[in-house]
Write a protein that holds these residues in place. Structure first.
Motif, PDB file in Angstrom:
ATOM      1  N   TYR A   1      32.087  52.429  66.075  1.00 26.69           N
ATOM      2  CA  TYR A   1      30.897  52.388  65.953  1.00 26.69           C
ATOM      3  C   TYR A   1      30.221  52.658  65.113  1.00 26.69           C
ATOM      4  O   TYR A   1      30.539  53.545  63.772  1.00 26.69           O
ATOM      5  CB  TYR A   1      30.805  54.186  66.836  1.00 26.69           C
ATOM      6  CG  TYR A   1      30.620  54.030  68.288  1.00 26.69           C
ATOM      7  CD1 TYR A   1      29.251  53.330  68.337  1.00 26.69           C
ATOM      8  CD2 TYR A   1      31.129  53.339  69.168  1.00 26.69           C
ATOM      9  CE1 TYR A   1      28.732  53.006  70.231  1.00 26.69           C
ATOM     10  CE2 TYR A   1      31.450  53.439  70.355  1.00 26.69           C
ATOM     11  CZ  TYR A   1      30.249  53.185  70.829  1.00 26.69           C
ATOM     12  OH  TYR A   1      30.423  53.020  72.314  1.00 26.69           O
TER      13      TYR A   1
ATOM     14  N   ARG B   1      26.300  53.960  62.224  1.00 27.60           N
ATOM     15  CA  ARG B   1      24.850  53.766  62.377  1.00 27.60           C
ATOM     16  C   ARG B   1      24.417  53.211  60.584  1.00 27.60           C
ATOM     17  O   ARG B   1      24.605  53.410  59.565  1.00 27.60           O
ATOM     18  CB  ARG B   1      24.607  54.886  62.375  1.00 27.60           C
ATOM     19  CG  ARG B   1      24.865  56.605  61.299  1.00 27.60           C
ATOM     20  CD  ARG B   1      24.325  57.354  61.762  1.00 27.60           C
ATOM     21  NE  ARG B   1      25.046  57.795  62.804  1.00 27.60           N
ATOM     22  CZ  ARG B   1      24.886  59.205  63.663  1.00 27.60           C
ATOM     23  NH1 ARG B   1      23.343  59.576  63.381  1.00 27.60           N
ATOM     24  NH2 ARG B   1      24.964  59.262  64.744  1.00 27.60           N
TER      25      ARG B   1
ATOM     26  N   VAL C   1      26.484  44.464  72.891  1.00 23.85           N
ATOM     27  CA  VAL C   1      26.248  45.767  71.979  1.00 23.85           C
ATOM     28  C   VAL C   1      25.962  46.558  72.670  1.00 23.85           C
ATOM     29  O   VAL C   1      25.285  47.216  73.381  1.00 23.85           O
ATOM     30  CB  VAL C   1      24.449  45.316  71.157  1.00 23.85           C
ATOM     31  CG1 VAL C   1      24.642  46.114  70.218  1.00 23.85           C
ATOM     32  CG2 VAL C   1      24.396  44.209  70.833  1.00 23.85           C
ATOM     33  N   GLU C   2      27.255  47.666  72.072  1.00 20.69           N
ATOM     34  CA  GLU C   2      27.516  48.957  72.999  1.00 20.69           C
ATOM     35  C   GLU C   2      27.091  49.954  71.517  1.00 20.69           C
ATOM     36  O   GLU C   2      26.941  50.499  70.556  1.00 20.69           O
ATOM     37  CB  GLU C   2      28.714  49.680  73.285  1.00 20.69           C
ATOM     38  CG  GLU C   2      29.694  48.401  73.785  1.00 20.69           C
ATOM     39  CD  GLU C   2      30.724  48.805  74.176  1.00 20.69           C
ATOM     40  OE1 GLU C   2      31.024  49.889  73.631  1.00 20.69           O
ATOM     41  OE2 GLU C   2      31.539  48.342  75.072  1.00 20.69           O
ATOM     42  N   TRP C   3      25.568  50.867  72.099  1.00 17.95           N
ATOM     43  CA  TRP C   3      25.867  51.945  71.437  1.00 17.95           C
ATOM     44  C   TRP C   3      25.256  53.645  72.186  1.00 17.95           C
ATOM     45  O   TRP C   3      25.402  53.250  73.734  1.00 17.95           O
ATOM     46  CB  TRP C   3      24.135  52.163  71.179  1.00 17.95           C
ATOM     47  CG  TRP C   3      22.875  52.141  72.132  1.00 17.95           C
ATOM     48  CD1 TRP C   3      22.221  52.469  72.507  1.00 17.95           C
ATOM     49  CD2 TRP C   3      22.586  50.469  72.981  1.00 17.95           C
ATOM     50  NE1 TRP C   3      21.242  51.888  73.790  1.00 17.95           N
ATOM     51  CE2 TRP C   3      21.813  50.855  73.524  1.00 17.95           C
ATOM     52  CE3 TRP C   3      23.611  48.680  73.010  1.00 17.95           C
ATOM     53  CZ2 TRP C   3      20.451  50.087  75.218  1.00 17.95           C
ATOM     54  CZ3 TRP C   3      21.926  48.438  74.239  1.00 17.95           C
ATOM     55  CH2 TRP C   3      21.627  48.845  74.978  1.00 17.95           C
TER      56      TRP C   3
ATOM     57  N   GLU D   1      26.307  57.103  76.341  1.00 11.78           N
ATOM     58  CA  GLU D   1      26.158  55.508  76.249  1.00 11.78           C
ATOM     59  C   GLU D   1      25.594  54.272  77.070  1.00 11.78           C
ATOM     60  O   GLU D   1      25.142  54.470  78.105  1.00 11.78           O
ATOM     61  CB  GLU D   1      27.584  55.071  76.235  1.00 11.78           C
ATOM     62  CG  GLU D   1      28.476  55.859  75.051  1.00 11.78           C
ATOM     63  CD  GLU D   1      30.305  55.449  74.591  1.00 11.78           C
ATOM     64  OE1 GLU D   1      30.674  55.038  75.083  1.00 11.78           O
ATOM     65  OE2 GLU D   1      30.307  56.162  73.729  1.00 11.78           O
TER      66      GLU D   1
ATOM     67  N   SER E   1      24.918  49.505  77.233  1.00 15.51           N
ATOM     68  CA  SER E   1      25.143  48.027  76.385  1.00 15.51           C
ATOM     69  C   SER E   1      24.452  47.100  77.050  1.00 15.51           C
ATOM     70  O   SER E   1      23.744  47.238  77.947  1.00 15.51           O
ATOM     71  CB  SER E   1      26.555  48.533  76.505  1.00 15.51           C
ATOM     72  OG  SER E   1      27.401  47.522  78.863  1.00 15.51           O
TER      73      SER E   1
ATOM     74  N   LEU F   1      17.207  47.866  67.211  1.00 11.64           N
ATOM     75  CA  LEU F   1      18.472  48.638  67.385  1.00 11.64           C
ATOM     76  C   LEU F   1      17.801  49.515  66.184  1.00 11.64           C
ATOM     77  O   LEU F   1      17.546  49.359  64.709  1.00 11.64           O
ATOM     78  CB  LEU F   1      19.244  48.825  66.923  1.00 11.64           C
ATOM     79  CG  LEU F   1      20.908  48.609  68.169  1.00 11.64           C
ATOM     80  CD1 LEU F   1      22.082  48.729  68.196  1.00 11.64           C
ATOM     81  CD2 LEU F   1      20.578  50.107  69.727  1.00 11.64           C
TER      82      LEU F   1
ATOM     83  N   HIS G   1      25.841  52.631  67.092  1.00 15.01           N
ATOM     84  CA  HIS G   1      26.863  51.454  67.693  1.00 15.01           C
ATOM     85  C   HIS G   1      27.325  50.264  67.140  1.00 15.01           C
ATOM     86  O   HIS G   1      28.122  50.653  66.200  1.00 15.01           O
ATOM     87  CB  HIS G   1      25.400  50.383  67.922  1.00 15.01           C
ATOM     88  CG  HIS G   1      24.355  50.214  66.583  1.00 15.01           C
ATOM     89  ND1 HIS G   1      24.180  50.327  65.543  1.00 15.01           N
ATOM     90  CD2 HIS G   1      24.788  48.784  65.766  1.00 15.01           C
ATOM     91  CE1 HIS G   1      23.917  50.369  64.656  1.00 15.01           C
ATOM     92  NE2 HIS G   1      24.169  48.711  64.309  1.00 15.01           N
TER      93      HIS G   1
ATOM     94  N   TYR H   1      15.781  51.236  71.373  1.00 16.34           N
ATOM     95  CA  TYR H   1      16.258  49.825  71.131  1.00 16.34           C
ATOM     96  C   TYR H   1      15.231  48.726  72.119  1.00 16.34           C
ATOM     97  O   TYR H   1      14.390  49.631  73.075  1.00 16.34           O
ATOM     98  CB  TYR H   1      17.644  49.371  71.487  1.00 16.34           C
ATOM     99  CG  TYR H   1      18.155  50.018  73.462  1.00 16.34           C
ATOM    100  CD1 TYR H   1      17.409  49.012  74.032  1.00 16.34           C
ATOM    101  CD2 TYR H   1      17.515  51.294  74.125  1.00 16.34           C
ATOM    102  CE1 TYR H   1      17.844  49.031  75.442  1.00 16.34           C
ATOM    103  CE2 TYR H   1      17.733  51.587  75.166  1.00 16.34           C
ATOM    104  CZ  TYR H   1      17.734  50.300  76.072  1.00 16.34           C
ATOM    105  OH  TYR H   1      18.121  50.390  77.580  1.00 16.34           O
TER     106      TYR H   1
END
Length: 299
Positions: free
Chosen positions: A35, A37, A53-55, A62, A64, A75, A81, A128
């Motif tokens: 993770y 930023r 993509v996970e954020w 969370e 994704s 984003l 993320h 996002y």
């Protein structure tokens, strides 16, 4: 002082111009990123393959999204993320922000006053955006990074114009997708067929096809059969057999390799499937078509 956020309310109040901070092409293989930023907004566009993509949206928790070829995620700045690639994914990434307006180039605020879709995107107040991007968006992204390379990475008036053009395109795309957020059954079937035609050479399942159009597999199966008279797998098989016939007639690809080109599994399975649908083996079909062409030339 500038801002890295695309959704900063100040962009619609005070004059800013866009500025690219980083950009790169990268092919990822079996990769899990930590993770992190950025102080800038990031566009991640998938050229080939797929990724996740996970954020983290803070209090919202969370989230994704799985991105495939032709999709992008935008984003916002300072959103934690990470990228997860299970196999292979080639991407084009662009990171940008906004600096105070200081020349004759129109500000983001001026563009937003003229372009409703851009204004709507800047007012979204989200972290996002995920968009299914047409080919023209990729060309706009590529034109931008090629110009930045030409300018040595420092940029100039043209790169600001190209970035603004890109943001307007993304705003319009967001608006169009918002209007068609609940497509008809026919639109889902059309999108499914488009997905099959673009991905027939890959291993496909009903679940994967349904995921590409964001539908439950059972529901997609029902509406697809109602509208086409065939199941998804029957339609996919027809597409693969049509492609195989075309390759057998118009190319010199060895018969033993055709199955790889059309995603039909093993050579033995492809041979049996082709004979079932065409009533002759691949070799017989190629020889028959070649003979017919020779006879036509003699006439």
């Amino acid at each position: 002082m500038g801002t890295g956020s695309l959704f900063d309310a100040d962009l619609l109040i005070n004059p800013y111009i866009p500025k690219v901070y980083a950009y790169y092409f990268k092919q990822w293989e079996d990769f899990r990123m930590a993770y992190h930023r950025h102080d800038s907004t990031e566009i991640m566009y998938v050229i080939q393959g797929q990724c996740v993509v996970e954020w983290n949206e803070g209090s919202a928790g969370e989230a994704s999204v799985r991105l495939e070829k032709g999709q992008l995620i935008l984003l916002d700045a300072n959103v934690p993320h990470r990228l997860v690639v299970e196999q292979t994914c080639r991407m084009l990434n662009v990171e940008f922000g906004f600096t105070p307006h200081s020349d004759m180039f129109p500000s983001v605020k001026q563009f937003a006053e003229e372009e409703e879709a851009l204004h709507g995107m800047l007012s979204a107040r989200t972290s996002y955006l995920v968009l299914q991007a047409p080919e023209e968006v990729y060309h706009a992204l590529k034109s931008l990074v090629l110009e930045l390379d030409f300018q040595g990475g420092d940029g100039g008036v043209l790169d600001r114009m190209l970035l603004m053009q890109l943001l307007i395109r993304l705003g319009r795309l967001r608006s169009e997708q918002g209007r068609s957020r609940v497509p008809s059954a026919g639109a889902y079937v059309k999108s499914s067929i488009s997905y099959l035609l673009q991905n027939y050479d890959r291993p496909l399942t009903v679940k994967k096809i349904a995921s590409s159009v964001s539908l439950h597999p059972g529901y997609l199966q029902r509406i697809f059969k109602l509208q086409t008279g065939r199941t998804l797998m029957e339609y996919l098989t027809e597409v693969r057999m049509d492609k195989a016939k075309m390759l057998l007639v118009h190319t010199d690809i060895p018969v033993a390799d055709i199955s790889d080109y059309v995603g039909a599994g093993s050579r033995q399975y492809f041979h049996a499937l082709f004979k079932k649908h065409v009533r002759m083996t691949p070799v017989e079909y190629r020889n028959t078509q070649a003979k017919e062409r020779r006879e036509e030339i003699k006439r």
